[in-house]
Design an enzyme around this catalytic site. Sequence first.
Site, PDB file in Angstrom:
ATOM      1  N   THR A  13       0.899  -1.393  -0.169  1.00 29.69           N
ATOM      2  CA  THR A  13      -0.083   0.042  -0.226  1.00 29.69           C
ATOM      3  C   THR A  13       0.850   1.234  -0.057  1.00 29.69           C
ATOM      4  OG1 THR A  13      -0.188   0.145   2.299  1.00 29.69           O
ATOM      5  CG2 THR A  13      -1.705  -1.099   1.251  1.00 29.69           C
ATOM      6  N   GLY A  14       0.210   2.377  -0.567  1.00 30.98           N
ATOM      7  CA  GLY A  14       1.207   3.597  -0.459  1.00 30.98           C
ATOM      8  C   GLY A  14       2.396   3.359  -1.340  1.00 30.98           C
ATOM      9  N   SER A  15       2.365   2.782  -2.454  1.00 29.25           N
ATOM     10  CA  SER A  15       3.608   2.551  -3.258  1.00 29.25           C
ATOM     11  C   SER A  15       4.150   3.124  -4.304  1.00 29.25           C
ATOM     12  CB  SER A  15       3.662   0.846  -3.180  1.00 29.25           C
ATOM     13  OG  SER A  15       2.551   0.600  -3.977  1.00 29.25           O
ATOM     14  N   THR A  16       3.514   4.342  -4.571  1.00 25.83           N
ATOM     15  CA  THR A  16       3.625   4.944  -5.827  1.00 25.83           C
ATOM     16  C   THR A  16       5.051   5.884  -5.959  1.00 25.83           C
ATOM     17  OG1 THR A  16       2.453   6.912  -5.064  1.00 25.83           O
ATOM     18  CG2 THR A  16       1.271   5.329  -6.613  1.00 25.83           C
ATOM     19  N   GLY A  18       8.630   6.675  -2.704  1.00 30.89           N
ATOM     20  CA  GLY A  18       9.207   6.427  -1.490  1.00 30.89           C
ATOM     21  C   GLY A  18       9.578   5.154  -1.100  1.00 30.89           C
ATOM     22  N   ILE A  19       9.355   4.878   0.240  1.00 29.68           N
ATOM     23  CA  ILE A  19       9.778   3.702   0.492  1.00 29.68           C
ATOM     24  C   ILE A  19       8.961   2.608   0.234  1.00 29.68           C
ATOM     25  CG2 ILE A  19       9.589   2.188   2.707  1.00 29.68           C
ATOM     26  CD1 ILE A  19      10.324   4.602   4.428  1.00 29.68           C
ATOM     27  N   GLY A  20       7.618   2.881  -0.199  1.00 28.93           N
ATOM     28  CA  GLY A  20       6.666   1.802  -0.670  1.00 28.93           C
ATOM     29  C   GLY A  20       7.157   1.386  -2.027  1.00 28.93           C
ATOM     30  N   SER A 141       7.905   2.993  12.542  1.00 21.97           N
ATOM     31  CA  SER A 141       8.832   3.909  12.689  1.00 21.97           C
ATOM     32  C   SER A 141       9.499   3.828  14.031  1.00 21.97           C
ATOM     33  CB  SER A 141       7.986   5.215  12.262  1.00 21.97           C
ATOM     34  OG  SER A 141       9.098   6.109  12.519  1.00 21.97           O
ATOM     35  N   TYR A 154       1.930  11.479  14.964  1.00 24.25           N
ATOM     36  CA  TYR A 154       2.466  10.453  13.903  1.00 24.25           C
ATOM     37  C   TYR A 154       3.027   9.605  14.800  1.00 24.25           C
ATOM     38  CZ  TYR A 154       5.974   8.624  11.147  1.00 24.25           C
ATOM     39  OH  TYR A 154       6.730   7.628  10.263  1.00 24.25           O
TER      40      TYR A 154
END
Length: 263
Positions: A13-16, A18-20, A141, A154
């Site tokens: 998820t959230g992989s467009t 950065g880390i993803g 994190s 956060y």
Amino acid sequence: MIIDLQGKTALVTGSTEGIGFGIARSLAKAGAGVFLNGRTGNKVDAAVDRLNGELGGKRVKAAAADVATAAGCASLLQLVPKVDILVNNAGIFQPIDFFEASDEVWDRHWQVNVMSAVRLSRAYLPGMIEAGWGRVIFIGSESGFNIPVEMIHYGVSKTADIAVSRGLAKRVAGTGVTVNSILPGPTLSEGVAEMLKDETARTGKPLHEVAADFVKQQRPGSLIGRAATVDEVANMVVYIASPLASATTGAALRVDGGIIDTL
């Protein structure tokens, strides 16, 4: 050590970016079929084209959905009904002082960072249990342990991710499914680059130097004195996603450069 994920299907998820994106790339390089996820179809499609271009194949597919909502998670499940590896990476961070962080800020971080992972884990784990094999990985994190004063909201959400991961590992014990959390420290992702863009412009220094300065000032406990790379985080994820890590579950695994000061 040879990691072979051929025949496995992964959703990040959230992989467009950065880390993803780095995790998705590394999983695909190890042989897994990977679904990229993001909120908008155009952005997901562009990331899929980029990654398939790098890999020289069609191992990566698109799965656009807003996982911050229950409806978005349901939509994602229609697109991807079953996976072997779930990487709960979707997350946001926003430096705001505690007294200025509204209920909306807290709720947005909770929905994106925590409830997306809760909903998708609840949906995909039964299939993994039935198959007798699976991997669920929460991207937490170091802020889950070292709550940052500039974004308490956060840090609290990441503490929750670590707790959910540990609890789920106990819940699925003995099924052949493992659940773990990965704890990156400051990492040279697009999000961090955006956060540091004013300082980069002001100093004229390369991004990695500005990031290193940030780590030394804001995370002085770092033992490496720099930000990690996306690939350094992805390497840990790929190992934990593999059959080689079958004895590791319920763990909070650090890729934090030694920031967390506990034994």
